[in-house]
Motif scaffolding. Sequence first.
Motif, PDB file in Angstrom:
ATOM      1  N   TYR A   1       0.824  -1.204   0.000  1.00 47.01           N
ATOM      2  CA  TYR A   1       0.000   0.000   0.000  1.00 47.01           C
ATOM      3  C   TYR A   1       0.862   1.259   0.000  1.00 47.01           C
ATOM      4  O   TYR A   1       0.562   2.243  -0.682  1.00 47.01           O
ATOM      5  CB  TYR A   1      -0.922   0.014   1.218  1.00 47.01           C
ATOM      6  N   ARG A   2       1.941   1.219   0.771  1.00 47.86           N
ATOM      7  CA  ARG A   2       2.811   2.393   0.844  1.00 47.86           C
ATOM      8  C   ARG A   2       3.485   2.673  -0.491  1.00 47.86           C
ATOM      9  O   ARG A   2       3.620   3.832  -0.901  1.00 47.86           O
ATOM     10  CB  ARG A   2       3.868   2.189   1.939  1.00 47.86           C
TER      11      ARG A   2
ATOM     12  N   GLN B   1       0.943   4.147  -2.792  1.00 49.16           N
ATOM     13  CA  GLN B   1       0.632   5.518  -2.383  1.00 49.16           C
ATOM     14  C   GLN B   1       1.732   6.484  -2.809  1.00 49.16           C
ATOM     15  O   GLN B   1       1.456   7.625  -3.202  1.00 49.16           O
ATOM     16  CB  GLN B   1       0.417   5.573  -0.876  1.00 49.16           C
ATOM     17  N   GLU B   2       2.992   6.045  -2.733  1.00 50.40           N
ATOM     18  CA  GLU B   2       4.113   6.887  -3.149  1.00 50.40           C
ATOM     19  C   GLU B   2       3.951   7.314  -4.609  1.00 50.40           C
ATOM     20  O   GLU B   2       4.178   8.473  -4.972  1.00 50.40           O
ATOM     21  CB  GLU B   2       5.434   6.127  -2.991  1.00 50.40           C
TER      22      GLU B   2
ATOM     23  N   ASP C   1       1.044   7.063  -6.466  1.00 48.47           N
ATOM     24  CA  ASP C   1      -0.239   7.752  -6.652  1.00 48.47           C
ATOM     25  C   ASP C   1      -0.166   9.224  -6.257  1.00 48.47           C
ATOM     26  O   ASP C   1      -0.694  10.096  -6.937  1.00 48.47           O
ATOM     27  CB  ASP C   1      -1.326   7.062  -5.814  1.00 48.47           C
ATOM     28  N   SER C   2       0.500   9.485  -5.135  1.00 51.62           N
ATOM     29  CA  SER C   2       0.520  10.848  -4.585  1.00 51.62           C
ATOM     30  C   SER C   2       1.593  11.731  -5.216  1.00 51.62           C
ATOM     31  O   SER C   2       1.570  12.950  -5.061  1.00 51.62           O
ATOM     32  CB  SER C   2       0.738  10.784  -3.071  1.00 51.62           C
TER      33      SER C   2
ATOM     34  N   SER D   1       4.731  11.542  -4.299  1.00 52.20           N
ATOM     35  CA  SER D   1       5.846  11.681  -3.354  1.00 52.20           C
ATOM     36  C   SER D   1       7.034  10.818  -3.730  1.00 52.20           C
ATOM     37  O   SER D   1       8.103  10.909  -3.108  1.00 52.20           O
ATOM     38  CB  SER D   1       5.385  11.329  -1.929  1.00 52.20           C
TER      39      SER D   1
ATOM     40  N   ALA E   1       0.667   1.199 -10.814  1.00 49.05           N
ATOM     41  CA  ALA E   1       0.067   2.489 -10.457  1.00 49.05           C
ATOM     42  C   ALA E   1       0.489   3.593 -11.421  1.00 49.05           C
ATOM     43  O   ALA E   1      -0.153   4.643 -11.484  1.00 49.05           O
ATOM     44  CB  ALA E   1       0.443   2.867  -9.020  1.00 49.05           C
TER      45      ALA E   1
ATOM     46  N   ASN F   1      -5.518   3.419 -12.349  1.00 43.68           N
ATOM     47  CA  ASN F   1      -6.080   3.959 -11.117  1.00 43.68           C
ATOM     48  C   ASN F   1      -6.662   2.813 -10.287  1.00 43.68           C
ATOM     49  O   ASN F   1      -6.951   1.745 -10.808  1.00 43.68           O
ATOM     50  CB  ASN F   1      -7.195   4.974 -11.435  1.00 43.68           C
ATOM     51  N   LYS F   2      -6.849   3.046  -9.009  1.00 37.51           N
ATOM     52  CA  LYS F   2      -7.458   2.057  -8.118  1.00 37.51           C
ATOM     53  C   LYS F   2      -6.689   0.735  -8.114  1.00 37.51           C
ATOM     54  O   LYS F   2      -7.277  -0.352  -8.147  1.00 37.51           O
ATOM     55  CB  LYS F   2      -8.922   1.803  -8.506  1.00 37.51           C
TER      56      LYS F   2
ATOM     57  N   TYR G   1      -5.190  -0.421  -5.674  1.00 36.11           N
ATOM     58  CA  TYR G   1      -5.385  -1.038  -4.359  1.00 36.11           C
ATOM     59  C   TYR G   1      -6.295  -2.259  -4.454  1.00 36.11           C
ATOM     60  O   TYR G   1      -6.148  -3.210  -3.673  1.00 36.11           O
ATOM     61  CB  TYR G   1      -5.994  -0.028  -3.383  1.00 36.11           C
TER      62      TYR G   1
END
Length: 270
Positions: A88-89, A92-93, A95-96, A98, A173, A177-178, A180
């Motif tokens: 997940y992390r 998220q990296e 997706d966001s 970061s 990713a 999208n999505k 997860y």
Amino acid sequence: MSFAAFWKRNLAFAKLAILSNLEYRLNYFVDAILQPTLTTGIEVLLWFAVFKGAGATEIAGFGREYYLAYAMWGAFFARICTSWMYEYRMIQEIDSGSINSLLVRPMSFYEYYFSQLMGYKFITTLVSMLIPFFAIFIFDLPTKFERLPLAFALEFYYLILVHSISFVIAACAFYLNKVYAVTGAKNLALWLMTGELFPLDLMPEPVKSIMIALPFSAGVYVPVGYLTGRLEIGTVWQSFASVTVGIVVVNLIGAWLWRKGVNVYTGTGA
């Protein structure tokens, strides 16, 4: 880059994961002790109910004590071979956005999260393994403790494959999208394919042979079966070979997806 620098850097990542998990003591208690205890209790009650409902002393040639031992160790090894939190992390990296701060550092995205995963598994395994040890001695269940080092070696080797699969899903990713939702589907599939739900040798042929030959059986069925006496060492070596093939194939796919994804990502200025 020297091996010493590589080792020092990744050891620092592992220590980071250990310290971050120990910082939140209640979360660590729930993750390393409470949740494994509840899972083990549910597994034990399940197999008691199965044997009582079947009205038999043996299922597929093994008595209740073997299935209880399998349930104890199965719940323990199943927790080692999961990586959804770091998966997940990683997603998220990307997706966001970061991930930008990681791309410019002298390390790879893969090794950054792999070392943290290993550090996290090390600190949780040391504590949570007390639960099956305690239960095995209390109920006097069959376990060949001299086989434990090789079972652990296979489990942590399999963890490389697990992380590689997570890396492939995270790399998706860049394109989808999505993502997860893919993690959830993968976890459900592995719940069955690793042997966590029930021993794989209870499946009919030829499904049984196929499932055991796949590298995913190294997550639970093979190390637990070897530890409890269901399997012999030949199956363990075959599992090592199967996992090796899986690691090579999955990492080739991951490297290709990552390279194309990063090129698209930096090219669009995301």
